[in-house]
Scaffold this active site. Sequence first.
Site, PDB file in Angstrom:
ATOM      1  CG  HIS A   4      -0.584 -78.624   8.678  1.00  0.00           C
ATOM      2  ND1 HIS A   4       0.981 -79.043   9.538  1.00  0.00           N
ATOM      3  CD2 HIS A   4       0.041 -79.322   7.825  1.00  0.00           C
ATOM      4  CE1 HIS A   4       0.974 -79.496   8.830  1.00  0.00           C
ATOM      5  NE2 HIS A   4       0.593 -79.542   7.758  1.00  0.00           N
ATOM      6  CD  GLU A  31      -0.156 -81.012  -0.629  1.00  0.00           C
ATOM      7  OE1 GLU A  31      -0.595 -81.525   0.455  1.00  0.00           O
ATOM      8  OE2 GLU A  31       0.037 -79.738  -0.313  1.00  0.00           O
ATOM      9  CE  LYS A  74       0.143 -80.872   3.288  1.00  0.00           C
ATOM     10  NZ  LYS A  74       0.855 -80.613   2.320  1.00  0.00           N
ATOM     11  CG  ASP A 110      -1.061 -76.236  -1.008  1.00  0.00           C
ATOM     12  OD1 ASP A 110      -1.297 -75.233  -1.143  1.00  0.00           O
ATOM     13  OD2 ASP A 110       0.582 -76.300  -0.583  1.00  0.00           O
ATOM     14  CG  HIS A 140       8.271 -77.241   5.496  1.00  0.00           C
ATOM     15  ND1 HIS A 140       6.880 -77.793   5.247  1.00  0.00           N
ATOM     16  CD2 HIS A 140       7.836 -76.089   4.713  1.00  0.00           C
ATOM     17  CE1 HIS A 140       5.935 -76.829   4.346  1.00  0.00           C
ATOM     18  NE2 HIS A 140       6.481 -75.526   4.751  1.00  0.00           N
ATOM     19  CE  LYS A 187      -1.408 -75.172   2.754  1.00  0.00           C
ATOM     20  NZ  LYS A 187      -0.693 -75.078   2.231  1.00  0.00           N
ATOM     21  CD  GLU A 237       4.107 -81.019   3.568  1.00  0.00           C
ATOM     22  OE1 GLU A 237       2.976 -81.830   3.373  1.00  0.00           O
ATOM     23  OE2 GLU A 237       3.832 -79.722   3.593  1.00  0.00           O
ATOM     24  CD  GLU A 290       4.488 -78.940   7.061  1.00  0.00           C
ATOM     25  OE1 GLU A 290       4.302 -80.346   6.644  1.00  0.00           O
ATOM     26  OE2 GLU A 290       3.628 -77.454   6.647  1.00  0.00           O
ATOM     27  CG  ASP A 343       3.329 -80.209  -1.006  1.00  0.00           C
ATOM     28  OD1 ASP A 343       2.461 -80.629  -2.182  1.00  0.00           O
ATOM     29  OD2 ASP A 343       3.253 -79.265   0.059  1.00  0.00           O
ATOM     30  CB  SER A 352       6.066 -74.231   0.483  1.00  0.00           C
ATOM     31  OG  SER A 352       5.304 -74.475   1.075  1.00  0.00           O
TER      32      SER A 352
END
Length: 426
Positions: free
Chosen positions: A363, A283, A386, A310, A152, A335, A161, A202, A239, A40
């Site tokens: 990550h 997030e 995270k 993010d 994901h 990141k 998430e 993840e 998230d 994403s």
Amino acid sequence: HIVGVNAREILDSRGNPTVEAEVWLDSGLMARAAVPSGASTGKHEAVELRDGDGRYGGKGVRRAVVNVKEKIAPEIIGIDPGEQALIDNIMIELDGTPNKSNLGANAILAVSMAVARLAAMERELPLWRYIGGLGPFLLPTPMMNVINGGAHADNNLDVQEFMIVPHGAESFGEALRMGTEVYHSLKKLLKNKGKNTSVGDEGGFAPDLAGAEEALEVLVEAIAGCGYKPGEDISLALDVAASELYDDGLYRFKGEGKDYNPEQLVEYYLKLCRNYPFVVSIEDGMAEDDFEGWKMLTQALGGEIQLVGDDIFVTNPKRLAVGIEEGMANAVLVKLNQIGTLTETLEVIDMAVRNSYSAIISHRSGETDDPFISDLSVSVGVGQIKTGAPARVDRVAKYNQLLRIAEDLGDLALFAGLKTFRGRKA
Ligand code: PGA
Ligand code: ZN
């Protein structure tokens, strides 16, 4: 000084090619680093150079590898690896674009990380001590993504998430144990409910659930089932990855069958936080370019919980500066591959800290076994990391490195707890 630079195409945790670089000293010492890759991805991120030919469905990185060997190598050979900023700036200038699309952020970052690691080795220091200097060294509170949705996973969850945040612990190791116990308890619970327990990118479970509320309910049950108190021992974080849901002015939660305009979405988050007071962080509650939405959300909830940017900030000092100026979010996700060099990453962290934004080292959904971010998180001492579920080697490699660092620090290892989370009324 550096006498050799090599790179190769390797695979990430999703089976996609990525770049690994190696850098040598005249003494024979060699350091290696590999870059991760997102699913994403924000549209303002630095560019991952991919071949776009027939190999690997166009995802090969041979051009990035050639750029390391033929373009970057000759420019940095002869330089001391301790000159991180100099080397990073040479690569930025050699690339010559604002988004590193010429050489590829994957090519540049692999070298940038390997150079830092080599400098640490030359000085006989662990990486976390080399990057960070004097300390004090704070072991981060893990934000463990135990239910995966969105881009994901193939389930019906719109929110990407659902994370557990074990903060009521004496040490990082205890927090990791608490979170891992909840992960196993969650698996049993899902199984008993007749839900699928296969995992997403993840390492978190990816069941079909009615929506975000049901996911939060299951997490609360899993936490309580282990004898922990939600909010006291373990809190929750989301998230939303809302850029993925944004379409023509509306946030489309397809799995839940609901559309929200920005005002309605803020209302929804307010209600969610009232019903689940142990949600401490959200997030990407708003999309990457919905600045008005972000301001609304920050005004409504920024004093209560951590609001993490993010996709909106993409680890870019220029975009974070706008956020600080305009009052958007109160935290930044960090990141390395969104910006492409260690030097610029440290610049963003520094900017965040100096402006009372928290920073969370992160990550990507596509990872390797490289635990660079674990060292980074301790060295900059931002107190949050995270890095997925406590399962699958690509995720566990990061947690295990943190256990090693904690052991190395011994009595000097401070555990962050909730101290660095923004928005919480003390
Ligand atoms: P990504 O997801 O690595 O697929 O972008 C992680 C995140 O959104 O935080
Ligand atoms: Zn995100």
